[in-house]
Design a protein around this motif. Structure first.
Motif, PDB file in Angstrom:
ATOM      1  N   UNK A   1      -1.706 -65.143  28.567  1.00 26.10           N
ATOM      2  CA  UNK A   1      -0.697 -64.066  28.494  1.00 26.10           C
ATOM      3  C   UNK A   1       0.073 -64.184  27.177  1.00 26.10           C
ATOM      4  N   UNK A   2       0.299 -63.066  26.472  1.00 24.88           N
ATOM      5  CA  UNK A   2       1.086 -63.128  25.234  1.00 24.88           C
ATOM      6  C   UNK A   2       2.501 -63.619  25.517  1.00 24.88           C
ATOM      7  N   UNK A   3       3.024 -64.419  24.591  1.00 26.91           N
ATOM      8  CA  UNK A   3       4.346 -65.009  24.809  1.00 26.91           C
ATOM      9  C   UNK A   3       5.446 -64.365  23.985  1.00 26.91           C
ATOM     10  N   UNK A   4       5.110 -63.774  22.847  1.00 20.24           N
ATOM     11  CA  UNK A   4       6.135 -63.139  22.016  1.00 20.24           C
ATOM     12  C   UNK A   4       5.698 -61.711  21.732  1.00 20.24           C
ATOM     13  N   UNK A   5       6.443 -60.771  22.277  1.00 21.65           N
ATOM     14  CA  UNK A   5       6.095 -59.356  22.190  1.00 21.65           C
ATOM     15  C   UNK A   5       7.197 -58.589  21.475  1.00 21.65           C
ATOM     16  N   UNK A   6       6.806 -57.455  20.899  1.00 24.74           N
ATOM     17  CA  UNK A   6       7.775 -56.517  20.341  1.00 24.74           C
ATOM     18  C   UNK A   6       7.517 -55.145  20.942  1.00 24.74           C
ATOM     19  N   UNK A   7       8.595 -54.415  21.165  1.00 24.01           N
ATOM     20  CA  UNK A   7       8.531 -53.014  21.591  1.00 24.01           C
ATOM     21  C   UNK A   7       9.209 -52.189  20.509  1.00 24.01           C
ATOM     22  N   UNK A   8       8.542 -51.144  20.040  1.00 28.36           N
ATOM     23  CA  UNK A   8       9.074 -50.350  18.923  1.00 28.36           C
ATOM     24  C   UNK A   8       9.320 -48.914  19.362  1.00 28.36           C
ATOM     25  N   UNK A   9      10.583 -48.513  19.319  1.00 25.40           N
ATOM     26  CA  UNK A   9      10.974 -47.137  19.650  1.00 25.40           C
ATOM     27  C   UNK A   9      12.301 -46.877  18.965  1.00 25.40           C
ATOM     28  N   UNK A  10      12.498 -45.657  18.483  1.00 22.93           N
ATOM     29  CA  UNK A  10      13.704 -45.389  17.692  1.00 22.93           C
ATOM     30  C   UNK A  10      14.957 -45.182  18.527  1.00 22.93           C
ATOM     31  N   UNK A  11      14.833 -45.217  19.850  1.00 21.87           N
ATOM     32  CA  UNK A  11      15.986 -45.048  20.737  1.00 21.87           C
ATOM     33  C   UNK A  11      16.037 -46.196  21.740  1.00 21.87           C
ATOM     34  N   UNK A  12      17.244 -46.467  22.232  1.00 21.70           N
ATOM     35  CA  UNK A  12      17.431 -47.534  23.213  1.00 21.70           C
ATOM     36  C   UNK A  12      18.475 -47.094  24.235  1.00 21.70           C
ATOM     37  N   UNK A  13      18.106 -47.115  25.491  1.00 18.00           N
ATOM     38  CA  UNK A  13      19.050 -46.824  26.572  1.00 18.00           C
ATOM     39  C   UNK A  13      19.995 -48.016  26.736  1.00 18.00           C
ATOM     40  N   UNK A  14      21.294 -47.813  26.965  1.00 22.47           N
ATOM     41  CA  UNK A  14      21.979 -46.552  27.266  1.00 22.47           C
ATOM     42  C   UNK A  14      22.626 -45.885  26.058  1.00 22.47           C
ATOM     43  N   UNK A  15      22.345 -46.355  24.853  1.00 23.50           N
ATOM     44  CA  UNK A  15      22.986 -45.775  23.668  1.00 23.50           C
ATOM     45  C   UNK A  15      22.483 -44.358  23.423  1.00 23.50           C
ATOM     46  N   UNK A  16      21.231 -44.100  23.750  1.00 20.18           N
ATOM     47  CA  UNK A  16      20.725 -42.739  23.882  1.00 20.18           C
ATOM     48  C   UNK A  16      20.022 -42.656  25.227  1.00 20.18           C
ATOM     49  N   UNK A  94       7.690 -59.818   9.717  1.00 18.03           N
ATOM     50  CA  UNK A  94       7.409 -60.695  10.867  1.00 18.03           C
ATOM     51  C   UNK A  94       5.919 -60.649  11.197  1.00 18.03           C
ATOM     52  N   UNK A  95       5.067 -60.615  10.174  1.00 15.39           N
ATOM     53  CA  UNK A  95       3.642 -60.316  10.365  1.00 15.39           C
ATOM     54  C   UNK A  95       2.973 -61.200  11.405  1.00 15.39           C
ATOM     55  N   UNK A  96       3.373 -62.429  11.495  1.00 19.86           N
ATOM     56  CA  UNK A  96       2.706 -63.334  12.438  1.00 19.86           C
ATOM     57  C   UNK A  96       3.662 -63.833  13.522  1.00 19.86           C
ATOM     58  N   UNK A  97       4.733 -63.094  13.727  1.00 20.42           N
ATOM     59  CA  UNK A  97       5.725 -63.518  14.718  1.00 20.42           C
ATOM     60  C   UNK A  97       5.357 -63.113  16.139  1.00 20.42           C
ATOM     61  N   UNK A  98       4.524 -62.062  16.287  1.00 15.69           N
ATOM     62  CA  UNK A  98       4.270 -61.501  17.605  1.00 15.69           C
ATOM     63  C   UNK A  98       2.815 -61.654  18.018  1.00 15.69           C
ATOM     64  N   UNK A  99       2.618 -61.907  19.305  1.00 14.30           N
ATOM     65  CA  UNK A  99       1.266 -61.871  19.868  1.00 14.30           C
ATOM     66  C   UNK A  99       0.792 -60.439  20.045  1.00 14.30           C
ATOM     67  N   UNK A 100       1.722 -59.542  20.342  1.00  7.50           N
ATOM     68  CA  UNK A 100       1.367 -58.133  20.563  1.00  7.50           C
ATOM     69  C   UNK A 100       2.587 -57.268  20.300  1.00  7.50           C
ATOM     70  N   UNK A 101       2.325 -56.034  19.893  1.00  9.03           N
ATOM     71  CA  UNK A 101       3.372 -55.045  19.676  1.00  9.03           C
ATOM     72  C   UNK A 101       3.027 -53.797  20.471  1.00  9.03           C
ATOM     73  N   UNK A 102       3.981 -53.339  21.279  1.00  3.70           N
ATOM     74  CA  UNK A 102       3.840 -52.073  21.991  1.00  3.70           C
ATOM     75  C   UNK A 102       4.681 -51.042  21.256  1.00  3.70           C
TER      76      UNK A 102
END
Length: 404
Positions: A1-16, A94-102
């Motif tokens: 299982x990947x241990x370090x993940x990133x999620x990329x989206x220009x908005x974040x609840x509850x700020x938007x 952070x090219x090698x910081x993440x196992x996976x990026x969503x």
């Protein structure tokens, strides 16, 4: 299982607020629950200095504050470009910081930014598609030239997607039509566990139907006054409550005037969460005439109260997949006053029996249509993915079939 993940989206609840914001925050929380370290790559949306602290995941701003929408409710190309550039730089650093990026497929430039920044690293890229549009939809939304360019970029992004996730059979079919060659995960649903909302004792009196959401052309809110006016021929005391506001609010107000509805239509704008829950619980039906929905979480939110829904059949409306006719609501054949009125009358007239079956539908859904199960599917897909994210993967079968 990947241990370090990133999620990329220009908005974040509850700020938007919005369905995508809630979904990606929930992804982050559930991935952390599964033992992953999660960074949420986003734009600045808060007023306080510094970066807000979250217990479950780390917020990493890759751009400053962005004005995402223009006066007509259309996403601004300049904002999409700014976030994509910030995302590229952030991931490159952070090219090698993440196992996976969503990464969210909306805006589509995110896909190119992530793929370019991570090429050659072995970092897996998952693209989550809230919606996928055909050429005609893009041109209607953004104009002939901009819309065509956006559609071509979408096709290129889909072709570059090694693992795709989506949340309806409609979007799954559209991904296939737009040329997806990678693996596909159709999620079982987007419920974030039981809402804790108790079924309402019954609809309020006098009876009313409710709309809750933004006023933009795709939502077709202005169709409701004429439809409810026609329904009142059968249900004379029926009222309409229209929440929210937006670029098409003037058209809504004009439609209210056209049916002389000031005496039986309430339009309070946006209300507190507490008042929204009260209104949803007391409504005889929640009516959403939208022409397009990527999932339709409002169906589930209403069903938690035992409140049935009325939707409109449309080629871009995935929310209709959540409606079982006569069980938790009805789907009108079109947004014409006649068709919408017929569905509204059916929902309101069905009364307590329909409210009971709507709540029963919800209780089954919170066991089977959850974000938790979706996250488990994503993590399993990453475990099964090729070790080099640049490798082609022609396995076309969905990892998990969603509800038909």
């Amino acid at each position: 299982m990947p241990r370090h993940l990133a999620i990329a989206y220009d908005c974040l609840f509850p700020y938007t607020t919005g369905g995508g914001e809630r979904l990606y925050r929930s992804y982050a929380a559930w991935m952390a629950e599964r033992g992953c370290s999660v960074d949420y790559l986003t734009s600045v949306q808060w007023d306080q200095p510094g970066v807000p602290h979250e217990d479950d995941f780390r917020i990493v701003p890759v751009t400053g504050r962005l004005r995402l929408y223009d006066a007509h409710g259309v996403r601004r190309s300049a904002a999409a470009l700014a976030f994509a550039w910030g995302l590229f730089r952030g991931l490159r650093a952070r090219r090698r910081a993440y196992d996976a990026v969503l990464v969210s497929g909306l805006p589509v430039l995110n896909v190119f930014a992530a793929r370019a920044a991570l090429v050659g690293t072995g970092t897996e890229v998952v693209v989550d598609y809230l919606e996928v549009w055909g050429r005609a939809q893009w041109r209607e939304y953004a104009g002939r030239i901009t819309g065509t360019v956006a559609w071509l970029l979408q096709r290129a992004a889909v072709a570059l997607t090694p693992i795709a996730t989506c949340h309806s059979q409609l979007t799954a079919r559209q991904l296939s039509a737009e040329g997806l060659r990678g693996r596909l995960l159709v999620s079982p649903g987007l419920l974030d566990g039981d809402s804790g909302v108790a079924a309402s004792a019954g609809a309020a009196e006098p009876a009313y139907v409710l709309y809750a959401g933004r006023h933009i052309p795709d939502k077709r809110v202005e169709t409701l006054p004429a439809a409810v006016a026609r329904a009142r021929a059968t249900l004379p005391g029926l009222r309409l409550v229209v929440l929210g506001s937006g670029p098409s609010s003037s058209a809504v107000d004009a439609a209210i005037g056209d049916v002389d509805g000031a005496g039986w239509i309430d339009r309070p704008g946006f209300v507190t969460d507490e008042r929204l829950l009260e209104l949803m619980a007391g409504a005889s039906a929640l009516v959403n005439p939208s022409r397009r929905e990527g999932y339709g979480l409002v169906v589930v939110e209403a069903s938690a109260h035992g409140t049935p829904v009325v939707l409109v059949d449309d080629s871009g409306n995935a929310a209709t997949e959540l409606v079982e006719e006569g069980v938790n609501g009805f789907v009108a054949a079109s947004d014409s006053p006649e068709d919408l009125a017929a569905a509204i009358v059916a929902a309101v007239s069905a009364g307590t029996a329909l409210r009971r079956s709507t709540r029963a539908w919800y209780e089954e859904a919170v066991r089977t249509r959850t974000v938790e199960r979706t996250v488990d599917g994503i993590l399993a897909a990453l475990d099964a993915a090729p070790s080099d994210s640049g490798e082609a993967d022609d396995r076309r079968a969905p990892i998990h079939e969603g509800p038909k």
